[in-house]
Design an enzyme around this catalytic site. Structure first.
Site, PDB file in Angstrom:
ATOM      1  N   ARG A 109     -42.417  71.664  44.907  1.00 23.65           N
ATOM      2  CA  ARG A 109     -42.241  72.223  46.249  1.00 23.65           C
ATOM      3  C   ARG A 109     -43.556  72.103  47.014  1.00 23.65           C
ATOM      4  NH1 ARG A 109     -44.374  75.561  50.007  1.00 23.65           N
ATOM      5  NH2 ARG A 109     -44.781  77.162  48.430  1.00 23.65           N
ATOM      6  N   THR A 125     -52.475  81.693  52.854  1.00 23.94           N
ATOM      7  CA  THR A 125     -51.973  80.414  53.346  1.00 23.94           C
ATOM      8  C   THR A 125     -53.071  79.464  53.783  1.00 23.94           C
ATOM      9  OG1 THR A 125     -49.983  81.578  54.054  1.00 23.94           O
ATOM     10  CG2 THR A 125     -50.338  79.389  54.983  1.00 23.94           C
ATOM     11  N   HIS A 127     -78.656  71.265  23.885  1.00 29.99           N
ATOM     12  CA  HIS A 127     -77.231  71.587  23.836  1.00 29.99           C
ATOM     13  C   HIS A 127     -76.578  70.967  22.609  1.00 29.99           C
ATOM     14  CE1 HIS A 127     -76.347  73.047  28.118  1.00 29.99           C
ATOM     15  NE2 HIS A 127     -77.660  72.990  27.992  1.00 29.99           N
ATOM     16  N   HIS A 130     -37.257  77.294  47.936  1.00 26.26           N
ATOM     17  CA  HIS A 130     -38.125  77.975  48.900  1.00 26.26           C
ATOM     18  C   HIS A 130     -37.555  77.750  50.301  1.00 26.26           C
ATOM     19  CE1 HIS A 130     -41.932  78.432  51.255  1.00 26.26           C
ATOM     20  NE2 HIS A 130     -42.266  79.269  50.298  1.00 26.26           N
ATOM     21  N   ARG A 185     -36.903  86.650  46.288  1.00 23.50           N
ATOM     22  CA  ARG A 185     -38.270  87.054  46.601  1.00 23.50           C
ATOM     23  C   ARG A 185     -38.467  86.974  48.109  1.00 23.50           C
ATOM     24  NH1 ARG A 185     -42.701  82.754  47.215  1.00 23.50           N
ATOM     25  NH2 ARG A 185     -41.537  82.729  49.170  1.00 23.50           N
ATOM     26  N   HIS A 204     -49.800  83.591  45.932  1.00 19.30           N
ATOM     27  CA  HIS A 204     -49.868  82.168  46.289  1.00 19.30           C
ATOM     28  C   HIS A 204     -51.198  81.945  46.995  1.00 19.30           C
ATOM     29  CE1 HIS A 204     -47.911  78.291  47.507  1.00 19.30           C
ATOM     30  NE2 HIS A 204     -48.693  78.408  48.571  1.00 19.30           N
TER      31      HIS A 204
END
Length: 464
Positions: free
Chosen positions: A51, A205, A329, A111, A171, A232
């Site tokens: 999606r 968003t 290392h 969605h 939802r 999200h």
């Protein structure tokens, strides 16, 4: 700070949610006993490659590729697979229906926009759940759909009740949650919670939120709704994984991801990176639920489908994710990998690599490689050889095959020649290997002209 929580005014379901115990293990990177809301050891993944991922600039998934990706995600162990809205196009609707027929263990979601036309179409496809979204920030209310909060609340209730009447999971999510008015957000979340929504969604968003803001909002929301909370996070400012983790600490229950983070603009929380973070927090939970050894295969599938390379610094599967180069290392890693690795590569189907063809290499790493090749060299001999590798690497980094050739050549000469002759043999082997990787003879000669004092140290086996 979030407001205090009045348990007496909450529903029984909400009280049970609040009192859910967090992990109290000794892991310093996991949930703390004080995080009584935390779901760090009890979360679900809503995988949105089919999606959100379709919104990635390069993405085009035909039906066969969507089915292949859906099956791979299901095999990996994700809880939900979110697929593009059937209202997007006729082919999108047909593809969604095909995925719903696969009989996957994961629940299939779609969605949609918060309107009845989309909802009526969605419930006919065979999905297990519908994710409804509408913008709530002043930006989106003015410039996107042009509706006020009264209209949004009414439309949300209508869609939710319709979807619920079809016994389908539902939802409701705000869009641009972190630029929305807090009172508006809490009001609409409470309204939809009262009519029985399965989850409310919080969406960053535009990727503007930071972890502290996420924790504060999610903890406040956790105190006023009894349903699950989905999150999200977009990655425009690089906080998507950290924000997802903080959301779980604050009481969120579900996290949206996509493979390699593909999505609109810079995408969202990447599945692999998110699970690397959660592995550190609760290894037992993550390994018991997800097939981590299939992550690279899954990422390669999606990377090929959208014509991109897996980034060199991609968590877990980047080509140098478990590569160790510096001598200090390498020495520690060879003694105990936990010194410089928080992730065990074998748990992810990966292997570590100690890079010994650079000027930074140390004799411990060279000795380890010699042992892997079954070459019996003393510490003094390894130290001499290490110095020659360093000299060559001052000109150009050596490939692993070139270092191996040098090791074998040196080992074969031991016992046949000694002293200055052995040093000369080694330098000639270095010249030969150097020429094979394209280093000029002049550069090799210059690199071999070490000061007399350094040559004496090499002869004594003291140079590391």
């Amino acid at each position: 700070m979030p407001p205090s929580i009045d348990h007496d005014s909450m529903t029984p379901a909400a009280v049970n949610t609040i009192r859910r115990p967090a992990s109290t293990t000794s892991n310093p990177y996991g949930a703390k006993a004080s995080d009584f809301l935390s779901n760090v050891g009890n979360f679900k993944i809503i995988e949105s490659t089919l999606r959100e991922g379709e919104q990635f600039a390069n993405a085009f998934f035909d039906t066969a590729k969507k089915i292949e990706i859906a099956k791979a995600l299901d095999d990996f162990g994700v809880d939900y697979i979110e697929v593009t809205s059937p209202a997007a196009s006729e082919q999108s609707r047909l593809d969604l229906m095909e995925i719903c027929k696969l009989g996957l263990k994961a629940k299939v979601l779609t969605h949609i926009r918060c309107n009845m036309d989309d909802a009526r179409l969605a419930v006919t496809t065979g999905v297990d759940g519908v994710d409804v979204v509408i913008g709530t920030s002043s930006f989106l209310r003015e410039y996107s759909h042009g509706k006020d909060m009264t209209y949004i609340t009414k439309a949300a209730k209508e869609v939710i009740e319709f979807v619920k009447s079809h016994n389908i999971e539902i939802r409701f999510s705000s869009e641009d949650s972190f630029r929305s008015d807090l009172v508006d957000l809490l009001s609409i979340y409470q309204a939809v919670d009262k009519i029985g929504v399965n989850r409310v969604g919080v969406a960053d968003t535009v990727g503007c939120a930071n972890p502290r803001q996420v924790y504060d909002l999610l903890r406040t929301l956790r105190g006023v709704v009894s349903c699950d909370i989905e999150t999200h996070f977009h990655d425009d400012t690089g906080c998507a994984i950290a924000n997802a983790y903080c959301a779980l600490e604050a009481g969120a229950t579900h996290v949206d991801t996509s493979v390699l983070g593909i999505g609109e603009r810079n995408g969202i929380t990447p599945l692999g990176g998110f699970l690397a973070r959660m592995y550190v927090a609760d290894k037992e939970y993550v390994m018991g639920k997800y097939k981590l050894n299939k992550l690279r295969e899954l990422e390669n599938l999606v990377a090929n489908a959208v014509d991109i390379n897996i980034p060199f610094n991609n968590p877990v599967t980047g080509y140098c994710a478990f590569t160790h180069k510096a001598g200090i290392h390498a020495k520690a890693i060879l003694a105990n990998p936990s010194t410089y690795e928080i992730l065990n590569p074998t748990d992810f189907g990966m292997t570590r690599y100690v890079h010994i063809g650079s000027r930074l290499t140390g004799w411990n790493a060279v000795k380890s490689r010699a042992e892997q090749l079954n070459l019996d060299l003393t510490v003094e001999q390894v130290k001499i050889l290490t110095m020659h590798i360093k000299k060559m690497a001052d000109v150009k980094t050596l490939a692993a095959d070139d270092v191996d050739a040098l090791l074998r050549s040196y080992h074969s000469a031991i016992g046949q020649i000694d002293g200055e002759a052995l040093r000369s043999h080694l330098e000639q082997a270095a010249v030969d290997a150097g020429l094979q990787i394209g280093v000029s003879q002049e550069a090799i000669d210059a690199a071999c002209d070490a000061p007399a004092t350094k040559k004496q140290k090499i002869a004594n086996g003291n140079q590391i």
